[in-house]
Design an enzyme around this catalytic site. Structure first.
Site, short mmCIF file in Angstrom:
data_model
loop_
_atom_site.label_atom_id
_atom_site.label_comp_id
_atom_site.label_asym_id
_atom_site.label_seq_id
_atom_site.Cartn_x
_atom_site.Cartn_y
_atom_site.Cartn_z
N LYS A 74 0.81 -1.21 -0.03
CA LYS A 74 -0.20 0.02 0.01
C LYS A 74 0.88 1.17 0.04
O LYS A 74 0.26 2.31 -0.53
CB LYS A 74 -0.87 0.18 1.21
CG LYS A 74 -1.99 -1.01 1.16
CD LYS A 74 -3.05 -1.01 2.16
CE LYS A 74 -3.99 -2.01 2.18
NZ LYS A 74 -4.85 -1.88 3.26
N ASP A 110 -10.11 2.22 1.99
CA ASP A 110 -9.89 1.80 3.48
C ASP A 110 -10.60 2.75 4.38
O ASP A 110 -11.30 2.63 5.21
CB ASP A 110 -8.78 1.47 3.77
CG ASP A 110 -8.13 0.00 3.16
OD1 ASP A 110 -9.05 -0.74 2.95
OD2 ASP A 110 -7.14 0.01 3.12
#
Length: 294
Positions: A74, A110
């Site tokens: 990420k 997220d």
């Protein structure tokens, strides 16, 4: 321009059990679309996390419409992108990449996924003091979400002190001085005692996953005046959630975050609005019933 067929995928390590293919492909089918969702597992293809840029370039050349990005890529992927949306830029972490007009644009669903799940599952809990375990990519996202939801202060606890310090500093730059602090695990008893009645615990480490069973902290630190929010969703019922319920805590499992971040990624990939409740129900079908929040 809207299409009827999409090719997307997921880059990460150990992603064989991921539910993302099923979530995206079923929602596409329900909307009369065709979606092929492919797993690009670093462990299987022998590429290190630092090689995520090569996979990104290959996917772009092969005509992928977008990619989801998970652990441990990420943060690594950021330097290989052409642009970031403001939220992903603030986080320094990306979990969704969309290929637009030859450019790779990074997003982070997220944050929105956790915020939506928290607002749904723990709508009225106090947010004055929040203790968060974990300062990795998922931890950065949920800390931003909690502060966006109105938390007074977030204390970030991580086994790597420098990682906790870095996240706390980033949060203070984004939300204002004093909104976040870093602390070592040894201070957890004191921190959770202070949060009793005025906040809760967010768990954002891999502990509790099928491959990493167990508790991330001693169960006797959990008190009835705390709420506990979990990020892990495989399994939905983690050891932490069981211990928290036994202690009388209000709880939130990780299923909502998983479903809602997927829904937001689906919208970015296809330009179409997903049925969020349907995607959550699908995730429940795949993982088993979600215990009702207490």
């Amino acid at each position: 321009m809207l299409k009827d067929s999409y090719l997307v995928g997921l880059i990460g390590s150990g992603i064989g059990p991921s539910l993302s293919p099923a979530l995206h492909e079923r929602e596409a089918g329900r909307q009369g679309l065709r979606c092929l969702y492919r797993l690009l597992d670093l462990d299987t293809i022998g590429v290190p996390p630092e090689g995520v840029g090569e996979l990104l370039d290959a996917a772009r050349l092969l005509g992928f419409d977008g990619l989801n990005i998970t652990h441990p890529c990420k943060r690594h992927v950021v330097e290989h992108l052409d642009a970031l949306d403001p939220q992903a830029e603030a986080l320094g972490a990306v979990n969704t990449v969309v290929f637009e007009d030859g450019r790779a644009v990074g997003h982070n669903t997220d944050v929105t996924g956790f915020a939506a799940s928290f607002a749904r599952g723990l709508p009225d809990v106090p947010l004055e003091r929040v203790v968060q375990l974990g300062a990795g990519g998922a931890g950065a996202a949920v800390a931003h979400a909690v502060l966006t939801l109105g938390a007074g202060r977030v204390t970030v606890v991580d086994a790597l002190p420098e990682r906790a310090d870095e996240l706390a500093g980033s949060l203070n730059r984004t939300f204002g001085a004093g909104r976040a602090t870093a602390a070592p695990p040894a201070l957890l008893p004191e921190l959770l005692a202070l949060a009793d009645g005025s906040g809760g615990l967010v768990h954002a480490t891999p502990t509790g996953m099928a491959a990493h069973p167990g508790l991330p902290l001693p169960a006797d630190l959990l008190r009835p005046g705390l709420w506990v929010a979990e990020v892990v969703y495989r399994p939905l019922e983690t050891d932490l959630l069981r211990a928290a319920r036994a202690a009388g805590c209000a709880t939130l499992d990780g299923g909502g975050m998983a479903a809602f971040q997927a829904a937001d990624a689906f919208r970015l990939f296809t330009g179409r609005e997903p049925d969020r409740a349907r995607m959550l129900a699908h995730l429940t079908d795949l993982t088993g019933p979600v215990p009702a929040p207490k």
